[in-house]
Design a protein around this motif. Structure first.
Motif, PDB file in Angstrom:
ATOM      1  N   SER A 288      32.455  38.277  40.942  1.00  0.00           N
ATOM      2  CA  SER A 288      32.200  38.103  39.296  1.00  0.00           C
ATOM      3  C   SER A 288      33.488  38.124  38.739  1.00  0.00           C
ATOM      4  O   SER A 288      32.985  37.898  37.273  1.00  0.00           O
ATOM      5  CB  SER A 288      31.205  40.009  38.848  1.00  0.00           C
ATOM      6  OG  SER A 288      29.926  39.679  39.911  1.00  0.00           O
ATOM      7  N   GLU A 289      34.040  38.774  38.693  1.00  0.00           N
ATOM      8  CA  GLU A 289      35.578  39.636  37.704  1.00  0.00           C
ATOM      9  C   GLU A 289      35.514  38.151  37.472  1.00  0.00           C
ATOM     10  O   GLU A 289      36.264  37.072  36.639  1.00  0.00           O
ATOM     11  CB  GLU A 289      36.128  40.252  37.897  1.00  0.00           C
ATOM     12  CG  GLU A 289      35.980  41.399  38.064  1.00  0.00           C
ATOM     13  CD  GLU A 289      35.245  42.391  38.922  1.00  0.00           C
ATOM     14  OE1 GLU A 289      35.050  41.525  40.233  1.00  0.00           O
ATOM     15  OE2 GLU A 289      35.176  43.044  39.329  1.00  0.00           O
TER      16      GLU A 289
ATOM     17  N   ARG B 259      35.498  32.293  31.035  1.00  0.00           N
ATOM     18  CA  ARG B 259      35.972  33.182  29.317  1.00  0.00           C
ATOM     19  C   ARG B 259      37.310  31.785  29.002  1.00  0.00           C
ATOM     20  O   ARG B 259      37.383  31.869  27.238  1.00  0.00           O
ATOM     21  CB  ARG B 259      36.117  34.246  28.713  1.00  0.00           C
ATOM     22  CG  ARG B 259      35.475  35.285  29.238  1.00  0.00           C
ATOM     23  CD  ARG B 259      35.764  36.955  29.800  1.00  0.00           C
ATOM     24  NE  ARG B 259      36.870  37.185  28.236  1.00  0.00           N
ATOM     25  CZ  ARG B 259      38.270  38.510  28.631  1.00  0.00           C
ATOM     26  NH1 ARG B 259      38.186  38.907  29.640  1.00  0.00           N
ATOM     27  NH2 ARG B 259      38.702  38.739  27.329  1.00  0.00           N
TER      28      ARG B 259
ATOM     29  N   ASP C 288      33.711  35.400  35.885  1.00  0.00           N
ATOM     30  CA  ASP C 288      33.937  35.735  34.119  1.00  0.00           C
ATOM     31  C   ASP C 288      34.841  35.786  33.067  1.00  0.00           C
ATOM     32  O   ASP C 288      35.127  35.522  32.497  1.00  0.00           O
ATOM     33  CB  ASP C 288      33.471  37.535  33.995  1.00  0.00           C
ATOM     34  CG  ASP C 288      32.000  38.038  34.850  1.00  0.00           C
ATOM     35  OD1 ASP C 288      31.114  36.786  34.435  1.00  0.00           O
ATOM     36  OD2 ASP C 288      31.850  39.487  34.965  1.00  0.00           O
ATOM     37  N   THR C 289      36.130  35.362  34.055  1.00  0.00           N
ATOM     38  CA  THR C 289      37.412  35.490  33.272  1.00  0.00           C
ATOM     39  C   THR C 289      37.165  33.983  33.732  1.00  0.00           C
ATOM     40  O   THR C 289      37.850  33.246  32.146  1.00  0.00           O
ATOM     41  CB  THR C 289      38.491  35.639  34.622  1.00  0.00           C
ATOM     42  OG1 THR C 289      38.606  37.475  34.599  1.00  0.00           O
ATOM     43  CG2 THR C 289      39.707  35.395  33.672  1.00  0.00           C
TER      44      THR C 289
END
Length: 315
Positions: free
Chosen positions: A166-167, A174, A170-171
């Motif tokens: 997930s991280e 972005r 998301d990165t």
């Protein structure tokens, strides 16, 4: 008179020997109590006492093979794998070298190492130990953990898998958004003609560039942690290997009791010899002093008798 002098000297020597014998026995009892306490503490921690040095060392026990661990994930996930491994070995040098060679053969490397050697000036620190932090490709993580018994006796192993999917996603989102914004700012920078707008766009463009570099670095760090797993390895040198005995028979108890009795007799004899050795320096000081005191006392009595006889003759 000579016999009386010898008797007094012997009395002084016997008294001195008794005093220091009691002192030595007390010291031996105290040392024995400390040793017993140390033995109990060592046993509670799975360790053994080396009777030659009085050092607590962890006992290397032959145990059944540990079950294999499989931490592979059957679907596409970003997983950071870390592990911890504690080993005991009689051949410390070979175990450390074999671990390093194995890590390098798997295209890994030693990130950090700390090796503590024996201390010649401290009898209570006569074993070696090592702490290694190694990085190996994640695809070899399970194989390395499952084959760790090749390097020594495995005390325990742990493995952890952290899901950062997930991280990571998301990165990535972005970063993609910032790159799109960066391209639009470049287009606006070419179209603007006002100095004020130019300054504002350049300032915002610098901030976006900084965020892009920061997120790119985060993704690179994630990739390194995912691709190269981390394993903390502790290696401890031991002196003795004993096979585990799941069933202790009455004969085993008799054998162990007899061995403990022999060890106790040996310690008693050693303590007696040490007491005698400890008393000798004091006797070297006490005996001459006692002789001097007795000789002076004898002269004093003789002079007193002479004076008494002279005083009677004068009368």
């Amino acid at each position: 008179m000579k016999n009386k002098v010898l008797i007094k000297i012997l009395q002084v020597m016997v008294a001195a020997v008794l005093v220091f014998s009691l002192y030595g026995c007390g010291a031996q009892k105290s040392a024995r109590s400390e040793t017993s306490t140390a033995n109990q503490a060592a046993k509670s921690e799975g360790m053994m006492m080396d009777t030659a040095t009085g050092t607590a060392v962890r006992e290397e026990v032959a145990r059944p093979e540990s079950p294999n661990v499989n931490t592979d994930v059957g679907y596409n996930r970003k997983m950071i794998k870390t592990g911890e491994l504690q080993l005991q070995t009689k051949d410390f040098k070979k175990s450390v070298e074999d671990i390093v060679a194995k890590v390098q053969s798997l295209e890994g490397y030693v990130e950090n190492s700390n090796i503590q050697g024996s201390n010649f000036y401290n009898n209570y620190q006569n074993t070696r130990s090592a702490s290694l932090v190694v990085r190996i490709p994640q695809k070899h993580f399970d194989a390395f953990i499952n084959q760790s018994s090749e390097f020594g006796n495995v005390v325990y192993t742990t493995s952890n898998s952290t899901d950062i999917t997930s991280e990571y996603v998301d990165t990535e989102i972005r970063l993609k958004s910032l790159k799109t914004r960066h391209e639009r700012l470049l287009v606006l920078l070419e179209q603007t003609g006002s100095l004020k707008d130019l300054f504002t766009i350049e300032q915002e463009l610098g901030q976006v560039t900084y965020e892009i570099e920061k997120l790119s670095g985060t993704l690179q760090q994630y990739d390194q942690l995912v691709d190269m797993s981390t394993i903390n390895i502790s290696i401890e040198e031991v002196f003795k290997i004993e096979e585990s005995r799941p069933i202790i028979t009455f004969g085993d108890k008799i054998n162990d009791t007899f061995k403990e009795s022999i060890k106790g007799l040996k310690r008693l004899l050693e303590g007696f010899v040490l007491i005698i050795v400890a008393v000798i320096p004091f006797l070297i000081l006490i005996v001459p002093s006692a002789i001097i005191i007795i000789v002076l006392s004898k002269r004093f009595k003789k002079n007193s008798k002479v004076k008494a006889q002279r005083s009677e003759e004068d009368k």
